[in-house]
Design an enzyme around this catalytic site. Structure first.
Site, PDB file in Angstrom:
ATOM      1  N   HIS A 125      39.305  41.294  45.346  1.00  0.00           N
ATOM      2  CA  HIS A 125      38.654  42.546  45.737  1.00  0.00           C
ATOM      3  C   HIS A 125      37.930  43.216  44.562  1.00  0.00           C
ATOM      4  O   HIS A 125      38.356  43.155  43.415  1.00  0.00           O
ATOM      5  CB  HIS A 125      39.680  43.514  46.339  1.00  0.00           C
ATOM      6  CG  HIS A 125      40.785  43.889  45.383  1.00  0.00           C
ATOM      7  ND1 HIS A 125      40.674  44.895  44.456  1.00  0.00           N
ATOM      8  CD2 HIS A 125      42.037  43.382  45.221  1.00  0.00           C
ATOM      9  CE1 HIS A 125      41.791  45.011  43.765  1.00  0.00           C
ATOM     10  NE2 HIS A 125      42.646  44.096  44.206  1.00  0.00           N
ATOM     11  N   ASP A 126      36.801  43.817  44.876  1.00  0.00           N
ATOM     12  CA  ASP A 126      36.004  44.612  43.936  1.00  0.00           C
ATOM     13  C   ASP A 126      35.393  43.794  42.810  1.00  0.00           C
ATOM     14  O   ASP A 126      34.938  44.359  41.806  1.00  0.00           O
ATOM     15  CB  ASP A 126      36.828  45.770  43.335  1.00  0.00           C
ATOM     16  CG  ASP A 126      37.363  46.706  44.398  1.00  0.00           C
ATOM     17  OD1 ASP A 126      36.552  47.434  44.992  1.00  0.00           O
ATOM     18  OD2 ASP A 126      38.589  46.696  44.649  1.00  0.00           O
ATOM     19  N   GLY A 143      41.298  40.770  41.120  1.00  0.00           N
ATOM     20  CA  GLY A 143      40.511  41.943  41.470  1.00  0.00           C
ATOM     21  C   GLY A 143      39.775  42.547  40.292  1.00  0.00           C
ATOM     22  O   GLY A 143      40.219  42.476  39.146  1.00  0.00           O
TER      23      GLY A 143
END
Length: 262
Positions: A125-126, A143
């Site tokens: 994520h991100d 992440g």
């Protein structure tokens, strides 16, 4: 909405609200959820799952059993409408997993253009992944990782969360990265150490041998010269006036917070 020129296997599920562009091909046993947008000419092979607020550009190839836009593995995630955005002309291998962003991060996982992601690659994520990068079999980004243009992560290597891999850097196979990797630097190990300049990238990026030598000297100053990092940064700003291509180093150090691999 499914464009009239798109070809979708009868046993795939396309939820109402998904947007399927012109000349898209979706193979059997796929599941495309409501908030997904797939751009013109993209091919999705069998058993792929694409969900969340995911936007995929044009002329991508998404191989079998991939999962894109999946709920991220951040335990704070509470179902917020975060996103995954993928550019154009990417090749995504079998069983790849790309996770949507978090509200604690930027809210979006971003993938650029013309990248190659081989089988079983994971993008957390991100993450922010540039263009023309190559992730080999089983490579994984945790992440919030940033992987700049022309970067390379070789097979079965892992990158710790919040690390930055600079322009045209290379992580060799079976490595673990826990600090930032400067541009044009080749690293290896658990935990990674700097090995050398990425000569393959220098050759492909620059025809000017003098510029290539300048980058070799900069690498020497970072790792063998004995100068403090702040002194190297100051020298870099002066060299950048004559060699604008060195701006990738300035952008790297402006973001780097974890310290660089040694």
């Amino acid at each position: 909405m499914i464009h009239s020129s798109a070809i979708v296997a009868r046993n795939s599920i396309i939820e109402k609200g998904a947007r399927i562009g012109a000349n898209v091909r979706i193979g059997p046993f796929c599941h495309i959820q409501a908030n997904v947008e797939i751009g013109e000419g993209t091919v999705v092979l069998s058993h792929a799952v694409i969900n969340g607020h995911t936007r995929i550009g044009c002329d991508n190839l998404i191989d079998r059993y991939s999962s894109l836009g999946e709920i991220n593995q951040d335990l704070k995630y509470a179902g917020e409408p975060t996103r995954l955005e993928i550019g154009d002309r990417n090749r995504i291998g079998q069983r790849a997993t790309f996770h949507r962003g978090t509200v604690q991060g930027t809210g979006v996982t971003q993938i650029g253009n013309d990248n190659v992601f081989m089988n079983q690659v994971h993008i957390g994520h991100d993450c922010v992944v540039g263009s023309f990068v190559h992730l080999a079999l089983g490579a994984a980004l945790a992440g919030h990782v940033e992987l700049d243009d022309f970067g390379q992560v070789d097979e079965h290597s892992a990158v710790h969360q919040f690390c930055i891999l600079g322009y045209a850097s290379q992580v060799l196979a079976h490595s673990c990265v826990v600090q930032d990797v400067p541009p044009f630097t080749r690293v290896q190990g658990n935990r990674c150490k700097a090995l050398s300049v990425n000569e393959d990238a220098l050759t492909s990026q620059f025809e000017d041998e003098h510029l290539r030598q300048v980058i070799r000297v900069l690498y020497y100053q970072l790792y063998h010269g004995g100068d403090a990092l702040n002194e190297v940064k100051a020298a870099l700003l002066l060299m950048q006036k004559e060699y604008p291509h060195l701006s990738c180093f300035e952008r790297f150090f402006a973001r780097s917070t974890r310290g660089i691999v040694r």
